[in-house]
Design a protein around this motif. Structure first.
Motif, PDB file in Angstrom:
ATOM      1  N   ALA A  30       0.810  -1.215   0.000  1.00  0.00           N
ATOM      2  CA  ALA A  30       0.000   0.000   0.000  1.00  0.00           C
ATOM      3  C   ALA A  30       0.841   1.263   0.000  1.00  0.00           C
ATOM      4  N   VAL A  31       2.031   1.236   0.596  1.00  0.00           N
ATOM      5  CA  VAL A  31       2.781   2.474   0.791  1.00  0.00           C
ATOM      6  C   VAL A  31       3.928   2.614  -0.198  1.00  0.00           C
ATOM      7  N   SER A  32       4.098   1.634  -1.096  1.00  0.00           N
ATOM      8  CA  SER A  32       5.292   1.673  -1.938  1.00  0.00           C
ATOM      9  C   SER A  32       5.097   2.451  -3.237  1.00  0.00           C
ATOM     10  N   ARG A  33       4.211   3.452  -3.250  1.00  0.00           N
ATOM     11  CA  ARG A  33       4.038   4.186  -4.505  1.00  0.00           C
ATOM     12  C   ARG A  33       5.195   5.123  -4.808  1.00  0.00           C
ATOM     13  N   THR A  34       5.761   5.751  -3.772  1.00  0.00           N
ATOM     14  CA  THR A  34       6.905   6.637  -4.013  1.00  0.00           C
ATOM     15  C   THR A  34       8.047   6.252  -3.086  1.00  0.00           C
ATOM     16  N   VAL A  35       9.281   6.550  -3.543  1.00  0.00           N
ATOM     17  CA  VAL A  35      10.455   6.179  -2.756  1.00  0.00           C
ATOM     18  C   VAL A  35      10.474   6.941  -1.439  1.00  0.00           C
ATOM     19  N   LYS A  36      10.026   8.201  -1.480  1.00  0.00           N
ATOM     20  CA  LYS A  36      10.164   9.051  -0.288  1.00  0.00           C
ATOM     21  C   LYS A  36       9.377   8.490   0.897  1.00  0.00           C
ATOM     22  N   THR A  37       8.098   8.177   0.677  1.00  0.00           N
ATOM     23  CA  THR A  37       7.314   7.661   1.803  1.00  0.00           C
ATOM     24  C   THR A  37       7.814   6.292   2.236  1.00  0.00           C
ATOM     25  N   SER A  38       8.287   5.486   1.274  1.00  0.00           N
ATOM     26  CA  SER A  38       8.714   4.155   1.690  1.00  0.00           C
ATOM     27  C   SER A  38       9.995   4.215   2.503  1.00  0.00           C
ATOM     28  N   VAL A  39      10.857   5.219   2.243  1.00  0.00           N
ATOM     29  CA  VAL A  39      12.037   5.367   3.100  1.00  0.00           C
ATOM     30  C   VAL A  39      11.594   5.670   4.525  1.00  0.00           C
ATOM     31  N   GLY A  40      10.606   6.565   4.670  1.00  0.00           N
ATOM     32  CA  GLY A  40      10.115   6.897   6.009  1.00  0.00           C
ATOM     33  C   GLY A  40       9.588   5.685   6.736  1.00  0.00           C
ATOM     34  N   LEU A  41       8.732   4.920   6.052  1.00  0.00           N
ATOM     35  CA  LEU A  41       8.152   3.744   6.684  1.00  0.00           C
ATOM     36  C   LEU A  41       9.223   2.714   7.004  1.00  0.00           C
ATOM     37  N   GLY A  42      10.181   2.554   6.081  1.00  0.00           N
ATOM     38  CA  GLY A  42      11.258   1.586   6.291  1.00  0.00           C
ATOM     39  C   GLY A  42      12.059   1.905   7.538  1.00  0.00           C
ATOM     40  N   TRP A 157      13.649  -5.470   5.449  1.00  0.00           N
ATOM     41  CA  TRP A 157      12.341  -4.936   5.045  1.00  0.00           C
ATOM     42  C   TRP A 157      12.510  -3.592   4.354  1.00  0.00           C
ATOM     43  N   PHE A 158      13.412  -2.755   4.913  1.00  0.00           N
ATOM     44  CA  PHE A 158      13.694  -1.436   4.345  1.00  0.00           C
ATOM     45  C   PHE A 158      14.171  -1.569   2.900  1.00  0.00           C
ATOM     46  N   ILE A 159      15.142  -2.465   2.684  1.00  0.00           N
ATOM     47  CA  ILE A 159      15.671  -2.669   1.331  1.00  0.00           C
ATOM     48  C   ILE A 159      14.550  -3.090   0.386  1.00  0.00           C
ATOM     49  N   ALA A 160      13.699  -4.006   0.863  1.00  0.00           N
ATOM     50  CA  ALA A 160      12.641  -4.513  -0.005  1.00  0.00           C
ATOM     51  C   ALA A 160      11.687  -3.399  -0.411  1.00  0.00           C
ATOM     52  N   ILE A 161      11.220  -2.595   0.555  1.00  0.00           N
ATOM     53  CA  ILE A 161      10.192  -1.607   0.207  1.00  0.00           C
ATOM     54  C   ILE A 161      10.783  -0.486  -0.636  1.00  0.00           C
ATOM     55  N   VAL A 162      12.028  -0.088  -0.362  1.00  0.00           N
ATOM     56  CA  VAL A 162      12.624   0.969  -1.186  1.00  0.00           C
ATOM     57  C   VAL A 162      12.857   0.449  -2.604  1.00  0.00           C
TER      58      VAL A 162
END
Lengths: 205, 219
Positions: A30-42, A157-162
């Motif tokens: 759900a959150v992996s649309r942009t790199v910026k938000t996924s870095v935050g979540l990661g 997990w961080f690597i995967a989502i980014v």
């Protein structure tokens, strides 16, 4: 020390939370649309896993496991509270997330704003509870090992989502078959990334 | 008396039937709402654990939604998350202990994934979206409907992965019995590997959205 490093590296690549166990997939998709938000979540996930896994390790060691209560006296030596695992772990996670949120808000408002809504969401991210349950199942020997497992899983997990966010940003420019657009192609790309990650399987650390 | 009966809805009115049927396809938890994916994929290498997992979720979501719906007026909004988690965790402990007692092998195969039903977002999601705002009976149907929508994807994925990957169904060697191996057929070992679950779900989404073209997303 060697053991700790090997657990760390192993939990990033070989036992990757997303690609090997599919944990945390909901927010991952759900959150992996942009790199910026996924870095935050990661980053938030690394943070919370790094804290909850050692805390739950201590609880498992001194409260829940078979014979864990023996420090209270010999009469408690054969008490086994194992069946309470789920409810205790999830309570610890929910309160830890709340605590981490308050601490970050107090000491680093900038980070707090950038993490925003993601912190409370993490309480129901299965990667977090999964981390604690795997920690219990694999019987790590010391708190250092448990911590390195928690941090390693978080980094994995961080690597995967980014990674998936970067691919999804680019895939907007390609001509995906219409019914696969959006969710469908994301599943398939994740599968392909998982296959790529499986090449680490043969490596002995 | 008779007027009272007229006012109450029949148990399976069209509206209630919809609660049950929509999540099976058009609003499927896995392919449309993207909920509950986490545990869905990891247990589907074989048919048996998939079915057990699906049944566990049907139980937890059906009963849990009713409990939440009964409590909906007494739960203070500020602490509703922890109340919901407590209800889920209690039901999951029941399922876990039941499996340990009566289906030990399957329970070993599912390992941590029974516990992970707690954080299965589909359950929290339905509690929040439906149980908190509706009467017990519609909540029950909604819970069962969503859990079945989740379950049939699980069972479909498990079916294809076991059939193509190990050539068996529920442990029974189907392909060997119909004599496919003597014609030179080989099992596709890839299907057992975890990433193939994702690809199978991707294909299910492809089929579903080709049939219902209005569900197609923007890229």
């Amino acid at each position: 020390m060697e053991e700790i490093t090997s657990i760390f590296v192993k939990s990033i690549f070989i036992d990757n939370m997303v690609f090997a166990y599919f944990l945390g997939m909901c927010s991952y998709l759900a959150v992996s649309r942009t790199v910026k938000t996924s870095v935050g979540l990661g980053i938030a996930v690394i943070f919370v896993l790094g804290i909850t896994v050692p805390v739950n390790y201590l609880i498992n060691e001194y409260l829940l496991g078979p014979g864990a209560l023996s420090w209270l006296g010999p009469t408690f030596a054969d008490v086994n509270l194992n069946f309470l695992t789920f409810i205790v772990f999830i309570a610890v996670i929910a309160s830890m997330v709340q605590l981490v949120e308050m601490v970050i808000e107090k000491f680093s408002p900038a980070l707090y704003i950038s993490l925003g809504i993601f912190l409370p969401l993490i309480a129901v991210n299965c990667a977090i509870l999964g981390g604690s349950l795997f920690m219990q199942e694999r019987e790590y020997q010391s708190i250092a090992e448990a911590t390195s497992f928690g941090l390693g899983s978080g980094v994995g997990w961080f690597i995967a989502i980014v990674g998936i966010a970067a691919i999804r940003e680019k895939i907007r420019y390609s001509n995906v078959p219409a019914p696969l657009r959006g969710l469908g192609i994301t599943y398939i790309i994740t599968g392909l990334m998982g296959i790529a990650f499986m090449m680490f399987l043969g490596i002995k650390i | 008396m008779s007027a009272e009966i007229k006012e109450t809805e029949p148990l399976f009115s069209p509206k209630n039937r919809k609660l049950l049927s929509i999540p099976l396809n058009r609003d499927n938890p896995i392919t449309m709402q993207v909920l509950g994916v986490c545990s869905a994929l990891a247990v589907t290498a074989k048919l048996e654990p998939s079915v057990v997992m699906a049944l566990s979720v049907v139980f937890v979501l059906g009963v849990g939604n009713v409990v939440i719906s009964l409590l909906r007026k007494t739960i203070p909004p500020r602490i509703r998350i922890i109340v919901q988690l407590t209800v889920i965790a209690t039901l999951v402990i029941l399922v876990d202990q039941f499996l340990l007692a009566f289906a030990y092998d399957v329970s070993r195969q599912l390992s941590v994934f029974v516990g992970l039903i707690i954080t299965n977002c589909i359950i929290m999601g339905r509690f929040e979206a439906f149980g908190m705002a509706n009467k017990p009976w519609p909540s029950f149907l909604d819970g069962i409907g969503n859990a079945l929508g989740y379950g049939w994807i699980l069972i479909a994925v498990g079916f294809f992965r076991e059939l193509l990957g190990s050539g068996t169904l529920w442990g029974y060697p189907v392909l060997e019995k119909i004599g496919l191996y003597s014609t030179g057929y080989e099992n596709n070992g890839m299907m057992i590997l975890p990433p193939m679950a994702l690809i199978v779900v991707g294909i299910i989404i492809w089929v579903q959205r080709s049939r219902e073209r209005d569900l197609i997303e923007e890229n």
